[in-house]
Design a protein around this motif. Sequence first.
Motif, PDB file in Angstrom:
ATOM      1  N   MET A  63     -31.843 -17.833  11.269  1.00  0.00           N
ATOM      2  CA  MET A  63     -32.681 -16.833  11.908  1.00  0.00           C
ATOM      3  C   MET A  63     -31.872 -15.596  12.277  1.00  0.00           C
ATOM      4  O   MET A  63     -30.752 -15.703  12.785  1.00  0.00           O
ATOM      5  N   ASP A  65     -33.035 -13.312  14.406  1.00  0.00           N
ATOM      6  CA  ASP A  65     -33.458 -12.862  15.730  1.00  0.00           C
ATOM      7  C   ASP A  65     -33.606 -14.089  16.621  1.00  0.00           C
ATOM      8  O   ASP A  65     -34.399 -14.994  16.326  1.00  0.00           O
ATOM      9  N   HIS A  68     -37.091 -15.176  17.826  1.00  0.00           N
ATOM     10  CA  HIS A  68     -38.085 -15.562  16.826  1.00  0.00           C
ATOM     11  C   HIS A  68     -37.460 -16.592  15.891  1.00  0.00           C
ATOM     12  O   HIS A  68     -36.739 -16.238  14.950  1.00  0.00           O
ATOM     13  N   THR A  78     -26.938 -13.719  15.451  1.00  0.00           N
ATOM     14  CA  THR A  78     -27.286 -12.367  15.905  1.00  0.00           C
ATOM     15  C   THR A  78     -26.098 -11.628  16.511  1.00  0.00           C
ATOM     16  O   THR A  78     -26.216 -10.461  16.844  1.00  0.00           O
ATOM     17  N   HIS A 106     -36.598 -14.382   8.964  1.00  0.00           N
ATOM     18  CA  HIS A 106     -37.342 -14.064  10.183  1.00  0.00           C
ATOM     19  C   HIS A 106     -38.721 -14.669   9.989  1.00  0.00           C
ATOM     20  O   HIS A 106     -39.400 -14.389   8.998  1.00  0.00           O
ATOM     21  N   ILE A 149     -35.454  -4.958  12.748  1.00  0.00           N
ATOM     22  CA  ILE A 149     -35.450  -6.149  11.905  1.00  0.00           C
ATOM     23  C   ILE A 149     -34.625  -5.910  10.643  1.00  0.00           C
ATOM     24  O   ILE A 149     -33.843  -6.778  10.223  1.00  0.00           O
TER      25      ILE A 149
END
Length: 409
Positions: A63, A65, A68, A78, A106, A149
């Motif tokens: 992922m 993010d 999310h 991240t 995402h 994003i």
Amino acid sequence: MTPTPVAAPLELPCGTTLKNRLVKSSTSEGLATPSGGPSNQHLDLYRRWAHGGSGLVVTGGVMVDSEHRGEPGSVVVTDDRHLDMLRSWATAGTVNDTHLWMQLNHPGKQSPRSMNKYPVAPSAVPMAGRIGRYFADPRELTISDIDLIVWRFAYTALIARETGFTGVQIQAGHGYLINQFLSPADNLRTDEYGGDLEGRMRLLVEVYRAVRKKVGDDFPVSVRINASDGVPGGFGEEESLQVAQKLAELGVDVIEVSGGTYATPLMLGDEVDATGDTGEIFFGDQARRVREAVDVPVLVTGGFRCASDVEKGLEDGLGDLIGMARPMVLIPELANDIIVHGDRERVRLPRLTTHIESLDEHSESLVGISWYEMQMDRITDGRAIGGDGLAALWFAAKRHGVRAMFPRR
């Protein structure tokens, strides 16, 4: 001595060479630490797959993010907090001259309510189908949200390269965020990110370009796209072909052809027979069409179960690379069995049940996912494959808590 088709190396447009044509395709592992980092189990699992003989192994969705996440136990990248473990993961997964590519993802609105009460999407269109009640209604992304994003995908790709992964794959299929932008059923925007296909594929194009700029021209970048979402009025085969042609024009190294979403899981094939198998290759016709239309390697995944399936897929021009996911969970050394021994015995995927009707109603989105995660857990400490549907749910509850007891797909 000329190698057999499956054992033949493949040079990618970026100059990288894969040692053979078999790929362990992306599978969600559910093994991340509570903070979203890779665990020691990742190292054990991916070392086993690397020794198993595939030329390429693609990770489960990482992922981009932390707010999310697609499902419990996903790795999140991240920032720089997990760099040492990412390096260890990359080292373990690249033994035996194996390539290890990080899949970047995402989930958009495909983030279960048990994990995310405030999902985002191209438009405020709720999840469809009977699983929709397990997902909160999404908020429409703003332009500044989209810009962030794009940056997140590129940043995570850079971390992948710097920590020793040998490539990345952008997840633009299976109903996740980029796929949601591609779908006219999910994307009702009237700005530059909606409307015709050029607008709907703008996010994918921007993500690809941003990733490529960060990792350079000599680093493999792959994209997974859907052949079809299986949704009336959604993303279908003709638009899929146009997206593939655009990606080839941009310089992508591999296009993986798959299909389906959480609401319409075409990636799992048609109804299985009593042995848990259909005997059919999924998305083969569309993969062949894509391969004929582009000048970059095509990877096709779904339904391949033995050496003869793989050989026929290559001979029939379905793809340049053949992917397997769940069969390689059941048999981590399956690539060696196929390449070295030409194993003709089909891998039979089990028909899973808890024998409790209310639970079996969600046999794939609840029991199936948990069962395969349980098998990956067993691989990491040398235990044999085993356990029934109820054991899988108990395993998931112990690992992920109560949120694992709700359908995730």
